[in-house]
Scaffold this motif. Structure first.
Motif, PDB file in Angstrom:
ATOM      1  N   LEU B 751       0.825  -1.203   0.000  1.00 11.60           N
ATOM      2  CA  LEU B 751       0.000   0.000   0.000  1.00 11.60           C
ATOM      3  C   LEU B 751       0.858   1.250   0.000  1.00 11.60           C
ATOM      4  O   LEU B 751       0.598   2.199  -0.729  1.00 11.60           O
ATOM      5  CB  LEU B 751      -0.893   0.012   1.241  1.00 11.60           C
ATOM      6  N   LYS B 752       1.889   1.226   0.837  1.00 12.93           N
ATOM      7  CA  LYS B 752       2.770   2.392   0.904  1.00 12.93           C
ATOM      8  C   LYS B 752       3.377   2.676  -0.460  1.00 12.93           C
ATOM      9  O   LYS B 752       3.533   3.828  -0.860  1.00 12.93           O
ATOM     10  CB  LYS B 752       3.886   2.139   1.924  1.00 12.93           C
ATOM     11  N   SER B 753       3.734   1.612  -1.140  1.00 16.08           N
ATOM     12  CA  SER B 753       4.286   1.777  -2.478  1.00 16.08           C
ATOM     13  C   SER B 753       3.289   2.460  -3.404  1.00 16.08           C
ATOM     14  O   SER B 753       3.654   3.329  -4.184  1.00 16.08           O
ATOM     15  CB  SER B 753       4.641   0.410  -3.064  1.00 16.08           C
ATOM     16  N   PHE B 754       2.050   2.031  -3.298  1.00 11.42           N
ATOM     17  CA  PHE B 754       1.038   2.640  -4.158  1.00 11.42           C
ATOM     18  C   PHE B 754       0.928   4.130  -3.886  1.00 11.42           C
ATOM     19  O   PHE B 754       0.882   4.943  -4.795  1.00 11.42           O
ATOM     20  CB  PHE B 754      -0.332   1.991  -3.945  1.00 11.42           C
ATOM     21  N   TYR B 755       0.859   4.435  -2.587  1.00 17.93           N
ATOM     22  CA  TYR B 755       0.704   5.853  -2.236  1.00 17.93           C
ATOM     23  C   TYR B 755       1.857   6.654  -2.821  1.00 17.93           C
ATOM     24  O   TYR B 755       1.673   7.740  -3.342  1.00 17.93           O
ATOM     25  CB  TYR B 755       0.676   6.038  -0.711  1.00 17.93           C
ATOM     26  N   PHE B 756       3.024   6.078  -2.705  1.00 16.47           N
ATOM     27  CA  PHE B 756       4.188   6.816  -3.169  1.00 16.47           C
ATOM     28  C   PHE B 756       4.152   6.998  -4.687  1.00 16.47           C
ATOM     29  O   PHE B 756       4.347   8.092  -5.207  1.00 16.47           O
ATOM     30  CB  PHE B 756       5.464   6.098  -2.749  1.00 16.47           C
ATOM     31  N   LYS B 757       3.866   5.915  -5.365  1.00 17.32           N
ATOM     32  CA  LYS B 757       3.884   5.981  -6.827  1.00 17.32           C
ATOM     33  C   LYS B 757       2.819   6.919  -7.370  1.00 17.32           C
ATOM     34  O   LYS B 757       2.993   7.520  -8.421  1.00 17.32           O
ATOM     35  CB  LYS B 757       3.662   4.598  -7.410  1.00 17.32           C
ATOM     36  N   LEU B 758       1.740   6.978  -6.664  1.00 17.55           N
ATOM     37  CA  LEU B 758       0.618   7.748  -7.186  1.00 17.55           C
ATOM     38  C   LEU B 758       0.532   9.128  -6.561  1.00 17.55           C
ATOM     39  O   LEU B 758      -0.485   9.796  -6.646  1.00 17.55           O
ATOM     40  CB  LEU B 758      -0.681   6.966  -6.953  1.00 17.55           C
ATOM     41  N   ARG B 759       1.618   9.544  -5.922  1.00 23.95           N
ATOM     42  CA  ARG B 759       1.561  10.790  -5.166  1.00 23.95           C
ATOM     43  C   ARG B 759       1.256  11.993  -6.042  1.00 23.95           C
ATOM     44  O   ARG B 759       0.731  12.990  -5.571  1.00 23.95           O
ATOM     45  CB  ARG B 759       2.851  11.006  -4.383  1.00 23.95           C
ATOM     46  N   SER B 760       1.567  11.860  -7.327  1.00 20.98           N
ATOM     47  CA  SER B 760       1.302  13.010  -8.184  1.00 20.98           C
ATOM     48  C   SER B 760      -0.193  13.191  -8.428  1.00 20.98           C
ATOM     49  O   SER B 760      -0.617  14.204  -8.960  1.00 20.98           O
ATOM     50  CB  SER B 760       2.017  12.834  -9.523  1.00 20.98           C
ATOM     51  N   MET B 761      -0.975  12.208  -8.049  1.00 19.18           N
ATOM     52  CA  MET B 761      -2.407  12.308  -8.310  1.00 19.18           C
ATOM     53  C   MET B 761      -3.190  12.901  -7.141  1.00 19.18           C
ATOM     54  O   MET B 761      -4.398  13.079  -7.231  1.00 19.18           O
ATOM     55  CB  MET B 761      -2.982  10.930  -8.643  1.00 19.18           C
ATOM     56  N   ILE B 762      -2.516  13.160  -6.069  1.00 24.10           N
ATOM     57  CA  ILE B 762      -3.182  13.692  -4.877  1.00 24.10           C
ATOM     58  C   ILE B 762      -3.990  14.939  -5.233  1.00 24.10           C
ATOM     59  O   ILE B 762      -3.487  15.783  -5.956  1.00 24.10           O
ATOM     60  CB  ILE B 762      -2.146  14.025  -3.783  1.00 24.10           C
ATOM     61  N   PRO B 763      -5.194  15.141  -4.754  1.00 23.11           N
ATOM     62  CA  PRO B 763      -5.918  14.205  -3.902  1.00 23.11           C
ATOM     63  C   PRO B 763      -6.540  13.084  -4.713  1.00 23.11           C
ATOM     64  O   PRO B 763      -7.153  13.337  -5.734  1.00 23.11           O
ATOM     65  CB  PRO B 763      -6.996  15.088  -3.290  1.00 23.11           C
ATOM     66  N   CYS B 764      -6.368  11.889  -4.244  1.00 27.54           N
ATOM     67  CA  CYS B 764      -6.965  10.797  -4.999  1.00 27.54           C
ATOM     68  C   CYS B 764      -7.375   9.662  -4.082  1.00 27.54           C
ATOM     69  O   CYS B 764      -7.026   9.617  -2.914  1.00 27.54           O
ATOM     70  CB  CYS B 764      -6.002  10.308  -6.083  1.00 27.54           C
ATOM     71  N   CYS B 765      -8.146   8.801  -4.634  1.00 25.83           N
ATOM     72  CA  CYS B 765      -8.661   7.668  -3.873  1.00 25.83           C
ATOM     73  C   CYS B 765      -8.341   6.388  -4.632  1.00 25.83           C
ATOM     74  O   CYS B 765      -8.532   6.317  -5.842  1.00 25.83           O
ATOM     75  CB  CYS B 765     -10.165   7.804  -3.696  1.00 25.83           C
ATOM     76  N   LEU B 766      -7.800   5.434  -3.925  1.00 28.62           N
ATOM     77  CA  LEU B 766      -7.573   4.126  -4.537  1.00 28.62           C
ATOM     78  C   LEU B 766      -8.839   3.306  -4.357  1.00 28.62           C
ATOM     79  O   LEU B 766      -9.225   3.013  -3.235  1.00 28.62           O
ATOM     80  CB  LEU B 766      -6.400   3.401  -3.868  1.00 28.62           C
ATOM     81  N   CYS B 767      -9.468   2.994  -5.461  1.00 29.65           N
ATOM     82  CA  CYS B 767     -10.718   2.255  -5.379  1.00 29.65           C
ATOM     83  C   CYS B 767     -10.505   0.813  -5.804  1.00 29.65           C
ATOM     84  O   CYS B 767      -9.595   0.518  -6.568  1.00 29.65           O
ATOM     85  CB  CYS B 767     -11.769   2.887  -6.271  1.00 29.65           C
ATOM     86  N   HIS B 768     -11.374  -0.007  -5.307  1.00 27.92           N
ATOM     87  CA  HIS B 768     -11.369  -1.409  -5.682  1.00 27.92           C
ATOM     88  C   HIS B 768     -10.032  -2.056  -5.336  1.00 27.92           C
ATOM     89  O   HIS B 768      -9.463  -2.837  -6.083  1.00 27.92           O
ATOM     90  CB  HIS B 768     -11.628  -1.533  -7.193  1.00 27.92           C
ATOM     91  N   LEU B 769      -9.532  -1.683  -4.207  1.00 27.34           N
ATOM     92  CA  LEU B 769      -8.218  -2.149  -3.783  1.00 27.34           C
ATOM     93  C   LEU B 769      -8.352  -3.529  -3.156  1.00 27.34           C
ATOM     94  O   LEU B 769      -8.550  -3.653  -1.967  1.00 27.34           O
ATOM     95  CB  LEU B 769      -7.646  -1.146  -2.781  1.00 27.34           C
ATOM     96  N   ASN B 770      -8.293  -4.531  -3.977  1.00 30.80           N
ATOM     97  CA  ASN B 770      -8.444  -5.885  -3.457  1.00 30.80           C
ATOM     98  C   ASN B 770      -7.191  -6.705  -3.692  1.00 30.80           C
ATOM     99  O   ASN B 770      -6.674  -6.751  -4.796  1.00 30.80           O
ATOM    100  CB  ASN B 770      -9.645  -6.563  -4.097  1.00 30.80           C
TER     101      ASN B 770
END
Lengths: 357, 1025
Positions: B751-770
């Motif tokens: 999860l931390k990796s995702f947050y980091f990689k997608l930091r340029s999209m802030i504010p954002c929501c990770l949906c359907h995180l299964n």
């Protein structure tokens, strides 16, 4: 516990420009992670070193996979493997083809051959540019050279279209290709003070004025070779120094015009014949490939150095060359005005550019 | 099926150099397609060699099914990557395919042309459901080419291609068979189509699929009341198609026209008497069934004392048969007569009960596990409803059940408002089977029987919950060597085929059968390790989830997804859910910590400290999510407000309570039933880790459901991603505790990796995180995630309509967070000797009226809130100056910024924010194998898989683009089987992906609707701002 496999693939390819630069600069993954940590990106997003490592590896892999496409940038736009927005594609290409001036200065005018490539580790050690980066840059030069070598039409435009580069970068590559093709000597100690941009400017001048394409509206032939006919015609200019009357007449015209306008007048008057012989001899010898290669060193030795030892200012230089060029038009018996202008136009600009510390 | 197929190879590009000498390739193609429907068109690209055999460059498989559907694409045309199982993508060819069908008039036809398939688990956007027929399933078996003798002598490429071809043949056959069933039922589409592969190894290769047969009508642009098509797609991602046309009375399932026969006052009329009814539901709005159903939902909140409880107990299985489709049932006046009005008071108790199941779970020792749950839970249930039970109704329900379909299951997760009357809770069943005991492995009978068994069990669980149907139904397997765990789960529910009718829930049924089943299973066979472990694992997962939930002050879980994976030496369980706070449910109690040795002073002090920290955390979370105690919920009429909660780590500790079951008086609901006993140091550590949960970086939210409640102002930026990690457990002698910790850390780090990689999209929501976990080898854990990051606009204006009653818990803060819970339990297991059946554990995790989606990854949060929002919007929208449906901007974003390649967006959700789906082009169902014998050269395992996943994406996009589409919705990676042999420098990977190819257009935002939605929900749950 160890991570055996770790991949992250986005539908739109995620690329971090900072990491891309580190990759281009030839950093290893571990070094890149260190640089990133120092850059403070961890605080930015509460990441850990592990996260950074994983991210850096992912990105490096992506870049490696993209590299093949970057070798023929037009493919990047219509390949299907990576979905990359066009503006990002442009950034990727531009950055990939960007080079270090210190590096290019080392290989400028050298044959882009395997032999030169073998020397890259020395160049790397000398310039501080990583070997990996050196190789990339060298291969870029070689690739562009190979592609445009055989193409007709304007050099800069060809490069721009085939490699989708910006105008500025395309011009730089044109200079590199031009220098490599004509094997201009740039490595001598006397030329060390000149930067790549100095040479690039001169190359631009030469390409625009002395090649076939420069006069022939660029239809039939290439921009990379000097106009042979023109080089032949340059021999005619010798009359300016071989004909004693003409030489004296030329001198007096120039001196008249310069008198009282510069502090270096005495030196100019004293050196006129030497300087004129130098410039005209350079022109006359350009039919020899060997002398073409020495063009810049000749300019420095035969003209710039004598002037510099006489402490001419840049303004002096400008003044002198302007009158030197223009006075030739007034010479009754001098019939080669067109060739003279074509020659001196380039010489003037080159010397202006090269006359600095 | 008779038809003429025309394929034209237009061009090729980027072909590999096949001839070193000339740097050229003499490419030519062979086209092969024997059977239109079962088999994809196969284009083989070869390099011509004069003196030796021609070399294969690669293949392109084109599924031409979409062309067989008159409505979908008429032509497939575009660039396709040439794929080779050894080398990956090698260039592209441009292919144009057309099909001319002859009329398929044969009465005994074997083809099922024209039946549309949708992966989307809701009624597709531009259709409306005229009829939902029910559950369809099919299963085909074949010998796995990889295990045939010939595999010893053929090349890996030939073997891979044989396998790929077989699987696409089998899925084609499967699809055709299901299509036939659908046609028999009178339907024309399969929604929520879920196809899976079981690589059983020696015993065969199984392709199975389930789905929901429907009759779908295309919504013509003009006629449909645009109630929902205009809704901001983010807030109403599903079911908008089907609720809009409710006025025309053609929906026997979703709404039989029983208006006239419904005696009691409709809730719709009753509602205005309730002081706090929100304006959107005011009588001024058109009296469509849809709106009343929404009101119905409203009326079911604890507050209402009008007798507006809707829903008949006689639902469930009753609908869905083909005969009923054509002949609507007789007017139900008799039924409504017999229907007993059930006061909402009783319902309230149900709600309380629902919430306190959480407690019930904790109130038992592990040994007494399931029976305690049942007794506590269902005994209470009976009690709560006793007064309102009506024998007649029960009988009625029974009779209607008898005439129902065999399995009243729905793979859908979203339904039109009012379709679901009551949600019972999660039902699941698992069964452990031995694959080497199959008598004739080449025949499907044995597997059919297995699944039949499981489905029966699910059905009985649902019955035990007083429900007649199961929604969000899904099936899965986990195979290790010859052991196979079959799992099925869903949300038991009561469906309402008739609106406006008061009904009584048939809740008198007990669940004793469940318990018996379990005992029987254990008694009959020598319980194997796996089957013994399974219930405990599941129990523990639930316990952990409940603890987390309490700690976060949330009271309901949505999108519960429990996954059990079996490996050689461990069982891996993972439960994720999105916690919410529903005002309709009572607030969760606090957690009590108890020490084992009460006399020890230092220990006691320690416990006190922990207790304090827990209390602090709860208080903090309450503040964070602005949760108000339930007392105030009395003012709330309407939306249960979902409040997201933080993701939490594994929290492993035994929850033992000395409370007797009888003390769990559910009608009181507020008992602090959680007592955590600290009986070992591990538990202490767990609590510590729980309390020191790493917060998510600011600007990030995540949920494992389709969307996150509270965020409505999505922008159009989406980034779908697939991430796979494989971990090697170095220490073999790890304890369960240690394993748990490691596994939790893995997920956390991912999860931390995702947050980091997608930091340029802030504010954002990770949906359907299964997370999908697998144990490919001893000591290896593989975690795969496919999710989507969506950005949203932080500066949404938050003004509330002045006439809107303020609901509690509505003012959400920026800190609003929501994360899936993950928990795990691992344990060693010996190989089971027998196939033993594990009875499923039915847990009631949530129980909210009208909650439409539960349990599946695609589940949407808080549907009943959305339902109301939708109705609210419908009235607002009528006044909107905007033209309806189609007439709006059809600007396509297909060509994007001058790129010559069509941009194809992909998402695991059923919608793309900021866009409207205007056409479904067909199902994408692709299976690829990739193998390498030069693993190191390709960048090791990561490099290999990275490029393979990228290639799969590319091939999906290419197919969608060739169909004329620009997006894939409901995308999922069903299978990702990775095998490596580093010593041989080899690796192989199988990937199966599916989704719906669609054309979507940008939603013009000139309309006020989104902000209205924002308002309506804002007052409810507007977390984004």
């Amino acid at each position: 516990m160890a991570v055996e496999l770790d991949v992250f693939v986005g539908n739109t390819t995620i690329m971090d420009e900072e990491v891309y630069q580190l990759w281009l600069d030839g950093y290893t993954v571990n070094d890149a992670v260190k640089v990133r940590i120092e850059g403070g990106v961890m605080e930015e997003c509460e990441a850990s070193a592990d996260v950074l490592l994983s991210d850096t590896m992912d990105q490096y892999r992506t870049f490696q996979m993209c590299e093949r496409l970057l070798h023929s940038p037009a493919k990047l736009a219509n390949q299907l493997l990576f979905q990359i927005p066009p503006h990002r594609q442009a950034v990727l290409i531009e950055r990939y083809y960007a080079f270090d001036d210190v590096f290019v200065r080392e290989v400028l005018g050298k044959k882009l051959s395997k032999g030169t490539k073998k020397d890259l580790d020395d160049i790397s050690a000398k310039t501080g540019v990583t070997l990996k980066s050196c190789r990339r840059q060298f291969d870029n030069f070689k690739r562009v050279f190979k592609v445009v070598e055989e193409l007709k039409g304007p050099l800069v435009e060809n490069i721009r279209q085939h490699f989708l580069l910006s105008d500025k970068l395309a011009r730089d590559y044109a200079a590199i290709v031009f220098f490599a093709n004509n094997r201009f000597e740039t490595g001598k100690r006397k030329l060390q003070y000149l930067t790549f941009q100095d040479f690039a400017f001169c190359a631009g001048q030469l390409i625009n004025n002395w090649t076939v394409g420069a006069v022939d509206n660029m239809v039939e032939d290439m921009d990379v070779d000097l106009d042979k006919e023109f080089l032949q015609e340059l021999k005619e200019l010798k009359i300016l120094i071989t004909d004693k009357d003409l030489l004296d007449q030329h001198k007096s015209l120039v001196c008249t015009a310069l008198r009282g306008k510069t502090k270096a007048f005495t030196e100019m008057e004293a050196n006129f014949k030497n300087l004129s012989r130098g410039l005209v001899n350079i022109a006359a010898k350009l039919t020899n490939t060997k002398d073409v290669r020495d063009f810049f060193i000749d300019l420095v030795e035969k003209f710039i150095e004598p002037c510099r030892s006489d402490r001419w200012t840049a303004a002096d230089m400008k003044l002198y060359l302007t009158h030197y060029t223009n006075s030739a038009h007034i010479l009754d018996t001098f019939k080669h005005q067109v060739v003279w202008d074509r020659y001196m136009g380039v010489i003037k600009s080159c010397i202006f550019k090269m006359y600095h510390d | 099926m008779p038809g003429k197929l025309k394929a034209k190879i237009v061009a090729g590009r980027h072909l590999p150099v096949m001839d070193r000498a000339s740097d050229l390739t003499d490419a030519f193609v062979e086209v092969d397609d024997e059977d239109l429907q079962d088999e994809p068109l196969q284009v083989t690209v070869l390099d011509h060699d004069t003196y030796s055999a021609n070399d294969a460059i690669g293949k392109v498989y084109i599924d031409i099914d979409p062309l067989l559907c008159s409505e979908a694409a008429s032509v497939i045309s575009g660039w396709f990557p040439i794929y080779d199982t050894i080398h990956g993508i090698r260039g592209e060819i441009n292919v144009l395919v057309k099909v001319e069908l002859f009329n398929d008039l044969n009465r005994f036809r074997q083809s099922s042309c024209g039946v549309k398939f949708f992966c989307t688990t809701s009624i597709p956007r531009c259709y409306r459901a005229a009829m939902v027929h029910g559950f369809v399933e099919e299963l085909v078996v074949n010998e796995d080419p990889e295990y045939q003798w010939i595999d010893r002598i053929r090349t890996p490429r030939a073997s891979n291609e044989a396998r790929q071809r077989l699987i696409s043949l089998m899925s084609g056959e499967l699809q055709r068979k299901i299509g036939l069933k659908v046609l028999e039922m009178g339907g024309n589409a399969v929604v929520g189509y879920l196809q899976c592969f079981d690589l059983e190894g020696e015993s065969g290769l199984v392709v199975r699929a389930i789905g929901t047969a429907c009759t779908l009508d295309k919504i013509s642009s003009g006629s449909a009341p645009n109630t929902t098509t205009h809704i901001h797609p983010n807030t109403a991602p599903a079911s908008n198609a089907c609720n809009s046309p409710s006025k025309d009375g053609k929906e026997p399932v979703f709404g039989e026209d029983l208006l006239s026969s419904s005696g009691p006052p409709t809730p719709f009329r009753a509602l205005p008497t309730s002081s706090s009814s929100p304006p959107p539901f005011s009588p001024s709005k058109p009296c469509s069934r849809q709106s009343s159903s929404s009101d119905t939902d409203l009326s079911l909140t604890p507050k209402t004392d009008t007798l507006s409880l809707p829903g008949s107990g006689s639902v469930g299985c009753g609908h869905g048969t083909a005969p009923r489709a054509t002949t609507p049932p007789p007017p139900s006046s008799t039924r409504s007569d017999s229907a007993l009005l059930r006061k909402s008071v009783s319902f309230t108790e149900d709600l309380l009960l629902a919430a306190s199941v959480l407690c019930a779970e904790c109130d038992k020792t592990e040994a007494g596990l399931s029976s305690v749950i049942r007794n506590g839970q269902w005994g209470k249930r009976r009690e709560g409803s006793r007064a309102f039970e009506d024998p007649a109704q029960t009988a009625d329900a029974d009779s209607s059940r008898a005439e129902g379909t065999e399995f009243p299951f729905f793979t859908l997760t979203s339904f039109p408002p009012g379709f679901l009357v009551h949600v019972g809770g999660v039902v699941s069943a698992r069964s452990v089977k031995l694959l080497d005991r199959i008598h004739n492995p080449d025949e499907p009978e044995t597997r059919d029987a297995w699944w039949e068994e499981i489905r029966q069990e699910i059905k009985s669980h649902a019955k035990a919950l007083g429900c007649h149907a199961v929604v969000g139904y899904s099936e899965s397997t986990s195979i290790c060597e010859e052991v196979c765990i079959l799992s099925a789960s869903g949300t038991a529910a009561i469906l309402n085929p008739r609106y406006m009718r008061e009904g009584c829930l048939d809740i008198g049924i007990t669940d004793h059968r469940l318990c018996r089943l379990k005992k029987k299973a254990q008694g009959e066979v020598n319980a194997t390790a796996i089957s013994n472990l399974l219930p405990f694992m599941e129990y523990e997962l639930h316990t952990q989830l409940m603890n987390k939930l309490k700690l976060r002050s949330m009271n309901a879980l949505f999108g519960l997804h429990i996954q059990i994976s079996v490996g050689e030496n461990m069982l891996l369980g993972l439960a994720s859910a999105t916690g919410v706070y529903l005002t309709a449910l009572p607030a969760p109690g606090s957690i009590q910590i108890a020490g084992k040795t009460p006399g020890d002073l230092s220990n006691e002090h320690h416990i006190l400290t922990i207790q304090k920290r827990i209390n602090d955390t709860i208080a903090k979370n309450k503040e964070l999510y602005q949760i108000n105690p339930p007392e105030v919920s009395e003012e709330v009429v309407g939306s249960p407000i979902p409040e997201p909660r933080q993701r939490s780590r594994l929290f492993r500790s035994h929850s033992e309570s000395s409370d007797e079951v009888s003390e769990l008086d559910l009608s009181h609901g507020k008992k602090d039933a959680f007592v955590l006993e600290i009986d070992d140091t591990d538990a202490v550590e767990d609590i510590h880790s729980l309390l020191t949960d790493a917060p998510t970086p600011a600007g990030f939210y995540s949920c494992n459901t389709e969307i996150m409640p509270g965020i409505y102002n999505w922008t159009s930026a989406v980034q779908m991603f697939t991430s796979v990690r494989v971990f090697r457990l170095s220490n073999v002698n790890l304890t369960n505790q240690g394993l748990n910790k490691i596994f939790t850390d893995l997920c956390e780090n991912l999860l931390k990796s995702f947050y980091f990689k997608l930091r340029s999209m802030i504010p954002c929501c990770l949906c359907h995180l299964n997370f999908t976990v697998a144990v490919p080898e001893e000591e290896l854990i593989q975690v795969a995630v496919t999710a989507v990051a969506m950005t949203f606009d932080k500066d949404q204006n938050q003004e509330k309509p002045p006439d809107k009653p303020i609901t509690k818990g509505c003012s959400e803060t920026e800190e609003q967070l929501q994360f899936p819970l993950e928990l795990c339990a691992d344990s060693s297991s010996a190989n089971s000797q027998t196939s033993s059946k594990i009875s499923g554990i039915a847990h009631l995790l949530t129980n909210t009226l009208g909650t439409v989606s539960l349990l599946t990854p695609a589940a949407k949060l808080c549907q009943n809130q959305l339902v109301m929002v939708r109705s609210a919007v419908s009235s607002l929208e009528r006044s909107s100056p905007l033209p309806e449906g189609r007439s709006r901007s059809l600007r396509s974003n297909r060509s994007f910024g001058g790129s010559s390649v069509t941009v194809v967006k992909m998402t695991p959700l059923s919608f793309l924010p900021g866009t409207r789906i205007i056409k479904y082009l067909g199902i994408i169902n692709m299976f690829f194998i990739r193998e390498t014998t030069s693993l190191r050269e390709e960048g090791g395992v990561s490099g290999f898989l990275h490029s393979f996943i990228a290639e799969v994406f590319a091939m999906v996009r290419a197919h969608v683009a060739a169909l004329g589409g620009n997006a894939v919705v409901s995308y999922s990676m069903k299978e990702c089987v990775f095998m490596e042999n580093p010593n041989k420098n080899q690796a192989q990977c199988l990937i199966n992906v599916s989704g719906d190819a669609v054309i979507c257009v940008r939603e013009t935002d000139q309309e006020p609707v989104p902000s209205n939605i924002g308002q309506t929900c804002t007052s409810g749950t507007d977390g984004a701002t």
